[in-house]
Write an enzyme that holds these catalytic residues in place. Sequence first.
Site, PDB file in Angstrom:
ATOM      1  N   SER A 159       0.644  -1.203  -0.036  1.00  0.00           N
ATOM      2  CA  SER A 159      -0.083  -0.138  -0.024  1.00  0.00           C
ATOM      3  C   SER A 159       0.830   1.426  -0.011  1.00  0.00           C
ATOM      4  CB  SER A 159      -0.904   0.092   1.012  1.00  0.00           C
ATOM      5  OG  SER A 159      -0.240  -0.396   2.358  1.00  0.00           O
ATOM      6  N   ASP A 179      -3.475   5.460  12.058  1.00  0.00           N
ATOM      7  CA  ASP A 179      -2.833   5.070  10.790  1.00  0.00           C
ATOM      8  C   ASP A 179      -1.556   6.044  10.622  1.00  0.00           C
ATOM      9  OD1 ASP A 179      -1.504   4.546   8.344  1.00  0.00           O
ATOM     10  OD2 ASP A 179      -3.341   4.624   7.142  1.00  0.00           O
ATOM     11  N   HIS A 237       0.863   4.970   6.415  1.00  0.00           N
ATOM     12  CA  HIS A 237       0.546   5.609   5.248  1.00  0.00           C
ATOM     13  C   HIS A 237       0.796   6.871   5.219  1.00  0.00           C
ATOM     14  CE1 HIS A 237      -1.835   1.537   5.095  1.00  0.00           C
ATOM     15  NE2 HIS A 237      -1.132   1.656   3.865  1.00  0.00           N
TER      16      HIS A 237
END
Length: 361
Positions: A116, A339, A342
């Site tokens: 990702s 998160d 990311h």
Amino acid sequence: MGVRVHSNIFILPSLFLVLALVFHQGNAKGKAASVSGSGCDLFTGKWVFDPSYPLYSASAACPFIEREFACQKNGRQDLLYTHYRWHPLDCTLSRFNALKFLEKFRGKSIMFVGDSLSRNQWQSLTCMLHSAIPNAKNNLSRVGDVSTFEFLDYGTKVMLDRNVYLVDVVKEKIGRVLKLDSIQGGKLWKGIDMLIFNTWHWWNRRGPTQPWDFVKVGDAIKKDMDRMLAFETALRTWAAWVDENIDPTETLVFFQGISPSHYNGTLWNEPKAKNCLGQKQPLLGTTYPGGLPPALDVLKSVLSTVKKPVTLLDITMLSLLRKDGHPSKYGLGGPTAMDCSHWCLEGVPDTWNEILYNLIL
Ligand SMILES: *[C@@H]1O[C@H](CO)[C@@H](O)[C@H](O)[C@H]1NC(C)=O
Ligand SMILES: *[C@@H]1O[C@H](CO)[C@@H](O)[C@H](O)[C@H]1NC(C)=O
């Protein structure tokens, strides 16, 4: 066979450019490229406030952005983090120019391969390009693990092959086997003009979200093994694939490097911070108090063995300084899945792409 998920087509007059740029060979392996022959190290520097950034507005110019990275859409209101520019110590980066980039890649294909974090950089690049020609025809499609954003007027394909380990995971009678010596997935990478690889974050995954049951190395099948060694073994398999399959006159090869996370404030001298939540500014120095992740040494040592030219996009230190760049609670999982791995878009991966641009143009 996979299915096409969706395709968008926007039709308006195409832009026309008379700019011939030669698709030239990249720089020596493992070394930072020089900009205008200056020999400048693009990866050592600092973040400076620059109100002329960001390069695009994701919410306004990037309708296809995935929720995972759409921090502002998810409620993030502090925007200072979008106004920083990376400034290498000894030179200045050229500002990203989408039309020059597309002209260079007219009729060509670019593929990000990895997890990702590759998707993060792929989305960033498609936004950077699309925002410059918002009305030009494009086509976003997905077949199996490969997503393709095509700029139809240029015939330029910007692709993502989701492949988290680079080596294969194969379903067998005993279960799912992670084969450190097998790289059949490489079939998808042939004939691409520029490849940008990445793998790291999944190597430490354990428990229910670990997507394999056994690991095979040589003839041995094991329940588990040292994860750093597994990572290194897979990278060596990848390196052999590059040496066997890449024609450097046809294909530019990059490795994205190790994208860092921020889950421990002690590492940036803020021991009370348990993660990146509430971080609104980068570290403004040139080094990270917590140092570099050991995986980067492993990656660099394997890259130094590749005979074909591969350039490390050495984004680790510059990204370590960006404790403010992650979605935190404005990501896919909200506050329950903080998160800090990311990156928000617009944001830090735009700089990775701006450096990539400086390396190839
Ligand atoms: C868009 O991509 C899909 C999938 O690759 C393809 O079938 C379709 O023909 C494309 N459309 C255009 C207009 O190129
Ligand atoms: C954070 O990093 C420090 C310094 O390396 C370490 O001593 C500490 O155990 C870490 N904390 C957590 C929660 O991992």
